[in-house]
Write an enzyme that holds these catalytic residues in place. Sequence first.
Site, PDB file in Angstrom:
ATOM      1  N   ASP A 141       0.912  -1.088   0.059  1.00  8.39           N
ATOM      2  CA  ASP A 141      -0.147   0.022   0.036  1.00  8.39           C
ATOM      3  C   ASP A 141       0.930   1.366   0.014  1.00  8.39           C
ATOM      4  O   ASP A 141       1.917   1.398  -0.587  1.00  8.39           O
ATOM      5  CB  ASP A 141      -1.007  -0.128   1.077  1.00  8.39           C
ATOM      6  N   HIS A 216      -3.787   6.235   3.146  1.00 10.98           N
ATOM      7  CA  HIS A 216      -4.329   4.874   2.719  1.00 10.98           C
ATOM      8  C   HIS A 216      -4.016   3.567   3.286  1.00 10.98           C
ATOM      9  O   HIS A 216      -4.638   2.778   3.638  1.00 10.98           O
ATOM     10  CB  HIS A 216      -4.557   4.982   1.360  1.00 10.98           C
ATOM     11  N   SER A 546     -11.073  -0.874  -1.451  1.00  7.58           N
ATOM     12  CA  SER A 546      -9.703  -0.973  -0.582  1.00  7.58           C
ATOM     13  C   SER A 546      -9.863  -0.933   0.987  1.00  7.58           C
ATOM     14  O   SER A 546      -8.960  -1.682   1.597  1.00  7.58           O
ATOM     15  CB  SER A 546      -9.073   0.558  -0.860  1.00  7.58           C
TER      16      SER A 546
END
Length: 769
Positions: A141, A216, A546
Amino acid sequence: MGEKFQHILFTIFLCFLSSHAQNLQTYIVQLHPEGLSRSSFTSRFHWHLSLLEKTVSSEDDLSSRFMYSYSSAIEGFAAQLSPLEAEALKKSQQVLAVRPDRRLEIQTTYSYKFLGLSPTREGGAWMKSRFGRGAIIGVLDTGIWPESSSFDDRGMDPIPRKWKGFCQEGRDFSTSNCNRKIIGARYFSKGHRVASLVSSPSTLVEYVSARDSHGHGTHTASTAGGAPVPMANVLGYGAGEARGMAPGAHIAVYKVCWYSGCYSSDILAAIDAAIQDGVDVLSLSLGGFPVPLYEDIIAIGSFRAMQHGISVICAAGNNGPIQNSVANEAPWITTVGASTLDRRFPAVVRLGNWKFLYGESMYPGIGSPAAEKELGIVYFEGGNKGSGFCLRGSLPVVKVKGKLVVCDRGINGRAEKGQIVKEAGGAGMILANTELNLEEDSVDVHVLPATLIGSEESYQLKSYINLTRSPKARIFFGGTVIGKSRAPAVAQFSSRGPSFSDPSILKPDMIAPGVNIIAAWPQNLGPSALPEDPRRVNFTVMSGTSMACPHVSGLAALIHSAHQKWTPAAIKSALITTADITDHQGKPIMDGDKPASLFSIGGGHVNPERAIDPGLVYDIQPNEHLIHLCFLGYSRSDIFSITHKNVSCHEILHKNKGFSLNYPSFSVIFRPGAIRKMFKRRVTNVGSANSIYSLEVTAPEGVSMRVKPRRLIFKQPNQTLSYKVWFISKKRMNMESTRFSQGYLTWVNHRSISSTVRSPIAVTWDTRK
Ligand SMILES: *[C@@H]1O[C@H](CO)[C@@H](O)[C@H](O)[C@H]1NC(C)=O
Ligand SMILES: *[C@@H]1O[C@H](CO)[C@@H](O)[C@H](O)[C@H]1NC(C)=O
Ligand SMILES: *[C@@H]1O[C@H](CO)[C@@H](O)[C@H](O)[C@H]1NC(C)=O
Ligand SMILES: *[C@@H]1O[C@H](CO)[C@@H](O)[C@H](O)[C@H]1NC(C)=O
């Protein structure tokens, strides 16, 4: 869709620029796996370098062209090449394939939202799995914010002895940032750097280390394996205890996503490293549009990972509700779609005519009179500079000042629109969904009073504005409301099947929470993720497949901890066959205003309490995938580059007539002239000795089913029994008739309430010749 449109523009832009910059771009060169032993080189690196040396003109500095040497995910390397050099390399005997680097994206919608917390799952599953202790989840990520309380290692087990990874130093990241929770942290940026050299000399602050400057990766890692953090909240919203799905699991960070995206050369390097490091689960909340498996670096790298017993869990993508949009759909990957929670953040609009429009928001100004005042509304429909979308520089300050501005969704990020309205002097914003978003209500932590309304409400709002001389409205913020709405439901953006590259496998495999998920956040970023946002939080809200993916990664770690010997296929089977197909009211899971199809939910909504103890599993040995790939009609060289096995499909197909992959779901495709299909399946008893299962069938409409045998009597644990099922189409096939139908095949152990092993059946009538 606007958000997607921007992705496409951006990608085209990059291609255009890179073709101008001396024609060099990144290629991934896949070599014959036995090439090294056949060569005279003693080290892999020298062998790889020699191949590059033969290709590249001598003036060039080879070391600046060479990027990665791969050994575990594939045999090969990544290098900067010109198209001519790439062509030349393809001709070498040792080369299997040369693929240009591909840009993928994290699978979140573009505006960053605040959220309540990840759902807590108390009870048996955590006890049986000891909270995932001992399991290692590798997260590919944007990196991690190691100081977050979610990565505190109090009470964690020591680092497993099998672990071979390490903590890589870099900008604002030292070995002391790793602990017993974050046991590894590495970054892979070469592919990104080659691509961004040509796009823009970046002025963006980006840590050249595993530290997360985006948010994220911190969010997804804490969803998968975050420690319990009491009293987590997002500026007061969604308060409660935050917990990852496997709070006892270790996390290994592989940073592969940067501001310009996630490049396949970097992703492959991370998968390569993770296999050697010894992770148990790989969590990939990234992807692109579907491509054939032999072109798909994630599919290829994860095949090798699967052979090493690693469960690879991927986001299905955010390109729903378009059919065939599901990505990361290789049969050895677990593909996760997104669903809603029953938590809402109502922020209702009252129009001047006292009509109420339902909206949602996490703006924290509840109760402040400035936030909840009736204001004049402005909307610049079809404005030539994109003012309908509230693009930067498009809003006329004179008309906006002190007003509630209506902004259509699309093109730029949702939270960014709020910033633009604020800068133009606007007092508030109403974000209006279009027909593409329908009623999807991902919330944001806006920088000004704002709410998001569905497309139906948008239409009413715009009619009111059209017909009213001085339109007015007021937003009422309602805080956090739990349990009042039907959930789970399919998220509008969640990518849908049937699978483009392999329709014989039902994808996505399952859905998991992915809308308005609250999880950990970098402490130097605002909750909206906008650089202008001065607020600081420890948690924020995000939506996307996600967010769904790491829920399942954490659950896979729990199952792995409870059943150390299980293969990735068995773990996936446990998750699929125990998933829920009804919502919390016991009614069918909805997708918009219709019951959801299997092409949006797969097996259904994950149920960890049941998945930990599934009764039976459908297991798959790695070699069975070879046969399946032959059935897909792939060429010998394509199959070789995925599996490193040199097979003759002609022979295999001859020897394995009537083969079907032992998948826990069924995808039945009837073509003209083929109205009868037979599937063989094997189930392994992972429950107790002397378990008796009987059959329950819900035949898909237009299909009759026959199953033999109709009872499975297991004397031993770990015993495997087979059955056959025939599907016979009762429909006359023509272009007009319905093309899809669905049902279930379920094995029920009446002596154990938990053992209901359900396989979804998706039927497609394909009338193409
Ligand atoms: C509002 O008026 C414009 C121009 O007259 C028209 O194009 C649009 O469709 C109207 N919108 C609604 C929602 O009535
Ligand atoms: C965030 O967490 C830190 C401890 O890690 C704490 O000191 C700080 O007050 C928290 N900030 C907020 C906004 O809750
Ligand atoms: C695979 O086997 C065939 C026939 O045995 C042989 O001709 C071919 O070179 C082999 N291919 C690879 C990539 O090893
Ligand atoms: C179950 O059977 C398989 C092969 O039949 C064997 O490899 C495996 O070790 C067995 N597992 C257990 C828990 O006995």
